[in-house]
Design an enzyme around this catalytic site. Structure first.
Site, PDB file in Angstrom:
ATOM      1  N   ASP A  89       0.859  -1.182   0.000  1.00 54.55           N
ATOM      2  CA  ASP A  89       0.000   0.000   0.000  1.00 54.55           C
ATOM      3  C   ASP A  89       0.897   1.235   0.000  1.00 54.55           C
ATOM      4  O   ASP A  89       1.573   1.520   0.996  1.00 54.55           O
ATOM      5  CB  ASP A  89      -0.891   0.027   1.247  1.00 54.55           C
ATOM      6  CG  ASP A  89      -1.902  -1.114   1.290  1.00 54.55           C
ATOM      7  OD1 ASP A  89      -1.852  -1.994   0.412  1.00 54.55           O
ATOM      8  OD2 ASP A  89      -2.724  -1.122   2.225  1.00 54.55           O
ATOM      9  N   LYS A 150      -6.967   3.157  -2.040  1.00 54.89           N
ATOM     10  CA  LYS A 150      -7.247   3.049  -0.606  1.00 54.89           C
ATOM     11  C   LYS A 150      -7.578   4.428  -0.072  1.00 54.89           C
ATOM     12  O   LYS A 150      -6.911   5.413  -0.418  1.00 54.89           O
ATOM     13  CB  LYS A 150      -6.030   2.450   0.099  1.00 54.89           C
ATOM     14  CG  LYS A 150      -6.129   2.345   1.611  1.00 54.89           C
ATOM     15  CD  LYS A 150      -4.880   1.662   2.149  1.00 54.89           C
ATOM     16  CE  LYS A 150      -4.798   1.719   3.666  1.00 54.89           C
ATOM     17  NZ  LYS A 150      -3.558   1.060   4.175  1.00 54.89           N
ATOM     18  N   LYS A 175      -9.985  -0.209  -1.120  1.00 53.72           N
ATOM     19  CA  LYS A 175      -9.729  -0.606   0.265  1.00 53.72           C
ATOM     20  C   LYS A 175     -10.149   0.566   1.137  1.00 53.72           C
ATOM     21  O   LYS A 175      -9.554   1.647   1.081  1.00 53.72           O
ATOM     22  CB  LYS A 175      -8.265  -0.943   0.494  1.00 53.72           C
ATOM     23  CG  LYS A 175      -7.934  -1.268   1.957  1.00 53.72           C
ATOM     24  CD  LYS A 175      -6.485  -1.691   2.112  1.00 53.72           C
ATOM     25  CE  LYS A 175      -6.094  -1.860   3.575  1.00 53.72           C
ATOM     26  NZ  LYS A 175      -4.687  -2.312   3.752  1.00 53.72           N
TER      27      LYS A 175
END
Length: 214
Positions: A89, A150, A175
């Protein structure tokens, strides 16, 4: 969605500045027991993959501010992959985004995605963005070949919202992360279009499945 499928959508997370190996062990044990993934600091990835080889290990890159040099982000992602991470990430440079330097952001994201053969999620820090900038961030992540976008690191203002998730889901799998503390909040994000949930309350969220009709 059965319990196994639900649990596999949870990235049980420990990323605080005082995180110890014992904290990571606890998260890995819980992830293994409940069928979740584990999102941990990069310094513990090699140990984690040895300790819990059956757990999907997620780590972060340029966390939490995203202001490292592009080459540093690329190197950090490569190191995470070499250490055994299953997913990375990476934090987008929000300052560059606000300045309108889209080419710089596109270049660094493309470098990170090209550097590793594992899924890259781009953390856009949605709470800091206007709708227009959020859409730009998602477009840049999509064009770079990212696997997910995300919502947030959880270390700046705000966290995941239904409105942001709905917008982001138009571009890539989402996400949702930041402020998701229980089963009900997780379900709200999934119903808004999220494919994955990042939360330090992973155990509470998964155990909530047993007490509710999903």
């Amino acid at each position: 969605m059965d319990r196994t499928e639900f649990a596999a959508r949870i990235d049980h997370t420990v990323l605080g500045p005082e995180t110890t190996w014992n904290d990571v062990e606890t998260v890995l044990d819980a992830a293994a027991e409940h069928g979740m993934n584990a999102c941990i600091p990069p310094c513990y990835v090699a140990e984690a993959t040895e300790y819990a080889p059956d757990v999907t290990v997620v780590t972060v890159c340029a966390f939490p501010h995203g202001q490292e040099a592009p080459k540093a982000k690329e190197s950090e992602a490569e190191r995470a992959w070499n250490d055994g991470a299953d997913e990375v990430d990476v934090v987008l440079n929000v300052g560059r985004l606000h300045e309108g330097d889209d080419d710089a952001i596109a270049g660094e994201l493309e470098q990170v995605v090209a550097a590793v053969p594992i899924p890259v999620k781009v953390i856009v820090e949605a709470p800091l963005l206007s709708v227009g900038k959020l859409r730009t961030a998602c477009e840049l992540a999509e064009d770079a070949g990212a696997a997910f976008v995300k919502t947030a690191t959880g270390f700046s203002e705000g966290g995941a919202t239904v409105e942001d998730v709905e917008i982001m889901a138009e571009y890539l799998p989402v996400k949702a992360s930041g402020g998701i503390g229980n089963f009900e909040a997780a379900v709200e994000m999934l119903e808004a279009g999220a494919e994955r949930i990042g939360a330090s309350s992973g155990v509470e969220i998964v155990e909530g499945y047993d007490a509710a009709a999903f």
